[in-house]
Design an enzyme around this catalytic site. Structure first.
Site, PDB file in Angstrom:
ATOM      1  N   ASP A  96       3.875 -67.110   6.541  1.00  0.00           N
ATOM      2  CA  ASP A  96       4.822 -66.248   5.864  1.00  0.00           C
ATOM      3  C   ASP A  96       4.369 -66.070   4.412  1.00  0.00           C
ATOM      4  O   ASP A  96       4.295 -67.047   3.661  1.00  0.00           O
ATOM      5  CB  ASP A  96       6.198 -66.939   5.902  1.00  0.00           C
ATOM      6  CG  ASP A  96       7.334 -65.957   5.967  1.00  0.00           C
ATOM      7  OD1 ASP A  96       7.262 -64.947   5.260  1.00  0.00           O
ATOM      8  OD2 ASP A  96       8.304 -66.220   6.705  1.00  0.00           O
ATOM      9  N   ASP A 197       6.848 -60.992   3.743  1.00  0.00           N
ATOM     10  CA  ASP A 197       8.271 -60.976   3.407  1.00  0.00           C
ATOM     11  C   ASP A 197       8.620 -59.721   2.593  1.00  0.00           C
ATOM     12  O   ASP A 197       7.875 -59.346   1.671  1.00  0.00           O
ATOM     13  CB  ASP A 197       8.538 -62.233   2.548  1.00  0.00           C
ATOM     14  CG  ASP A 197      10.003 -62.513   2.336  1.00  0.00           C
ATOM     15  OD1 ASP A 197      10.716 -62.688   3.333  1.00  0.00           O
ATOM     16  OD2 ASP A 197      10.438 -62.554   1.157  1.00  0.00           O
ATOM     17  N   GLU A 250       7.994 -57.364   6.968  1.00  0.00           N
ATOM     18  CA  GLU A 250       9.448 -57.332   7.039  1.00  0.00           C
ATOM     19  C   GLU A 250       9.907 -56.168   6.179  1.00  0.00           C
ATOM     20  O   GLU A 250       9.674 -56.161   4.964  1.00  0.00           O
ATOM     21  CB  GLU A 250      10.046 -58.642   6.517  1.00  0.00           C
ATOM     22  CG  GLU A 250      11.541 -58.673   6.730  1.00  0.00           C
ATOM     23  CD  GLU A 250      12.299 -59.613   5.803  1.00  0.00           C
ATOM     24  OE1 GLU A 250      13.407 -60.009   6.142  1.00  0.00           O
ATOM     25  OE2 GLU A 250      11.767 -59.946   4.720  1.00  0.00           O
ATOM     26  N   HIS A 324      15.620 -66.347  11.289  1.00  0.00           N
ATOM     27  CA  HIS A 324      16.314 -67.304  10.430  1.00  0.00           C
ATOM     28  C   HIS A 324      17.330 -66.639   9.496  1.00  0.00           C
ATOM     29  O   HIS A 324      17.979 -67.327   8.715  1.00  0.00           O
ATOM     30  CB  HIS A 324      15.269 -68.045   9.603  1.00  0.00           C
ATOM     31  CG  HIS A 324      14.529 -67.105   8.697  1.00  0.00           C
ATOM     32  ND1 HIS A 324      13.665 -66.148   9.173  1.00  0.00           N
ATOM     33  CD2 HIS A 324      14.561 -66.937   7.357  1.00  0.00           C
ATOM     34  CE1 HIS A 324      13.206 -65.433   8.165  1.00  0.00           C
ATOM     35  NE2 HIS A 324      13.733 -65.894   7.034  1.00  0.00           N
ATOM     36  N   ASP A 325      17.419 -65.313   9.500  1.00  0.00           N
ATOM     37  CA  ASP A 325      18.391 -64.613   8.651  1.00  0.00           C
ATOM     38  C   ASP A 325      19.534 -64.020   9.454  1.00  0.00           C
ATOM     39  O   ASP A 325      20.457 -63.429   8.877  1.00  0.00           O
ATOM     40  CB  ASP A 325      17.718 -63.443   7.903  1.00  0.00           C
ATOM     41  CG  ASP A 325      16.682 -63.897   6.889  1.00  0.00           C
ATOM     42  OD1 ASP A 325      16.860 -64.984   6.302  1.00  0.00           O
ATOM     43  OD2 ASP A 325      15.698 -63.162   6.688  1.00  0.00           O
TER      44      ASP A 325
END
Ligand code: GLC
Length: 555
Positions: A96, A197, A250, A324-325
């Site tokens: 990431d 990200d 993302e 995870h969000d």
């Protein structure tokens, strides 16, 4: 390209995956320990959320040193061992890369604060307006203004996320060079995948203006300059050399049009993108912090738009429900209490048989759900804590606030991976940093792997294997059908005459669907489903949360 399209990614949230040393926090050795489990599932890449040195204000997305491993998670030797051991089992690591911002504890920010002009130009610093108010009216994505005082200089620094995450100035070529070095550092360590990200917000204008909507998103999202920067990133890092590196961006609030630009191979930007519109169908008037049932028709039209648009424009989607969000999809779009197997497998099949690359988030493959936390003490996430404060200040009743938080907090998917019915779900022998969901007594890996039937894990295994076997799944075109049906999302995939007909039923009451004429006479093979195996007639009755796919050989 075609090999890449057969792959499936598994997302590991290291903090909550497996703790090997009893300090209550998951770590790299924990991941190494569980490689045989991941291998059994059949996934190809392991995307790991950030484990770099960080004050952990935003669980590692606030990076203080990009090329060091936070001792919380282990050492560089552990990481190297992980890359090697994963590779022995045919799996690669995807890291990431958080390149939009750094932690304010990063050396660059600290030097900037101490007055070093070179590093001041690494960040986005602005004077207040002549009337003394903030440089612009932009709002942080985690609540409150997007500007914070830069020491006692009188200036402000931009933070689109938490106040501890300062946005980097991508217009500065030195910043870009430093970031490319970071990416190359990890590529040299043998990493084969990169997740970038919030990469579509890196291109802010040089002159920043007030936003007409009082929020600002449209002024910094998907700017043409973001494409220029991403292309350069590609050319300076993963696009060099001959290794095939899988990359995913993302993309916050993006469009199909931009999605195509980012992921069409001819533009040399990224392999694929995450978009989130399909996960906003339970927002009331676009507001995340609300608690309403999801809008099925909206969900289906969004998925269809993206599939259709990206396919026509030669773009490529990352396919997912969970990360995870996001709250757990089982709790959000199904009925995990009464139909745990059907819910989990129907949701899985819906995305795994679409055009794109599927991502499995830890625990999905055993049917994990949101926890039932009704006490603020159980929540840790900074965004959640801010939301609690804001909702309470708006005068929303406490009970209602807690219901909203229970359904939307990012902590709902960050609870420990449920390995067994033992203490702390077998995640740690110490005190877990966040409590496990209450249902770990019966939803856990040990239990799941023993099941002879109705095993969610086996179903995922099968879906993953099918993508490797059938080109119609990995390469086929997409066409949405029965688009007016109020509870079924159905589509056809096609590849050189082979076809796949997929039906996904999102509700409990049985429904009957008409089978398109062209498929009624052909002998379709029941390829995979979570209900009873049966031949396809002129109609098909779908049970609660049933999913089924029929395969048609070349005509
Ligand atoms: C991404 C991450 C999220 C993080 C944010 C800021 O959306 O997935 O967890 O808080 O970026 O880095």
């Amino acid at each position: 390209m075609s090999e890449m399209r057969k792959k499936v990614v598994y997302q590991i949230y290291p903090k909550s995956f497996k703790d090997s040393d009893g300090n209550g926090i998951g770590d790299l050795r924990g991941v190494i320990e569980k490689l045989p489990y991941l291998d059994k599932l059949g996934v190809d890449l392991l995307w790991m959320n950030p484990f770099f040195t960080s004050p952990q204000k935003d669980n590692g997305y606030d990076i203080a040193n990009y090329t060091e491993i936070d001792p919380l998670f282990g050492t560089m030797e552990d990481f190297e061992e992980l890359v090697e051991k994963a590779r022995e089992k045919g799996m690669e690591i995807m890291l990431d890369m958080v390149l939009n911002h750094t932690s304010i504890e990063h050396e660059w920010f600290q030097k900037a604060l101490a007055g070093d002009k070179k590093y001041q130009d690494y960040y986005i610093l602005r004077e207040p307006k002549p009337d003394g108010s903030l440089p612009t009216n932009w709002v942080s994505k985690f609540g409150g203004p997007a500007w914070a005082p830069f020491g006692d200089t009188g200036k402000y620094y931009l933070h689109l996320y938490d106040v501890s995450q300062a946005d980097l100035n991508w217009h500065n070529p030195n910043v870009r060079k430093e970031l490319y070095q970071v990416v190359n550092y990890w590529l040299d360590k043998g990493v084969a995948g990169l997740r970038f990200d919030v990469i579509n917000v890196i291109g802010k204008d040089e002159e920043l203006k007030d936003a007409a909507d009082g929020i600002g998103k449209y002024l910094y999202t998907d700017r043409p300059i973001a494409h220029t920067f991403i292309h350069e990133l590609n050319q300076e890092t993963f696009g060099k050399g001959d290794r095939e590196i899988m990359t995913v961006g993302e993309m916050s609030s993006t469009t199909v049009e931009n999605g195509i630009l980012y992921s069409d191979p001819k533009n040399q930007e990224l392999s694929m993108i995450f978009s989130f519109h399909h996960l906003k169908v339970d927002y009331l008037n676009g507001e995340k912090w609300s608690h309403i049932p999801f809008d099925f028709m909206k969900l289906k039209y969004i998925l269809d738009d993206w599939q259709d648009g990206m396919s026509k424009g030669n773009g490529w989607n990352a396919l997912f429900w969970n990360n995870h969000d996001q709250p757990r999809a089982n709790s959000r779009f199904g009925d995990p209490e009464h139909y745990p197997f059907e819910t989990a497998t129907m949701l899985a099949q819906t995305v795994h048989l679409l055009r794109g690359t599927p991502y499995v988030y830890q625990g999905e493959e055993i049917g994990m759900t949101n926890p039932d936390f009704m006490d603020m003490q159980d929540y840790v996430d900074v965004e959640t804590l801010n939301a609690y404060k804001e909702l309470s200040e708006q005068g929303v009743e406490h009970e209602e606030v807690m219901e909203i938080i229970k359904s939307k907090s990012r902590d709902t998917s960050r609870t420990p991976m449920q390995w067994s019915a033992e203490k702390n779900a077998g995640f740690t022998t110490g005190k877990p940093w966040i409590k496990p969901a209450e249902n770990f007594h019966y939803i856990n890996v040990e239990e799941e792997l023993q099941k002879k039937e109705h095993s969610i894990f086996n179903y995922y295994q099968k879906l993953i294997a099918l993508r490797k076997e059938y080109k119609v799944i990995s390469e086929g075109s997409y066409l949405g059908i029965l688009m007016d049906h109020p509870s079924v999302y159905a589509y056809i995939r096609e590849y050189e005459g082979e076809e796949l007909l997929v039906f996904n039923h999102f509700y409990k009451e049985p429904v009957v669907v008409e089978i398109p004429k062209a498929y009624q006479e052909r002998q379709g093979q029941y390829l995979i489903g979570n209900g009873e195996e049966r031949a396809l007639g002129s109609t098909l009755t779908l049970g609660p949360y049933e999913t089924v796919a029929y395969y048609f050989d070349k005509k």
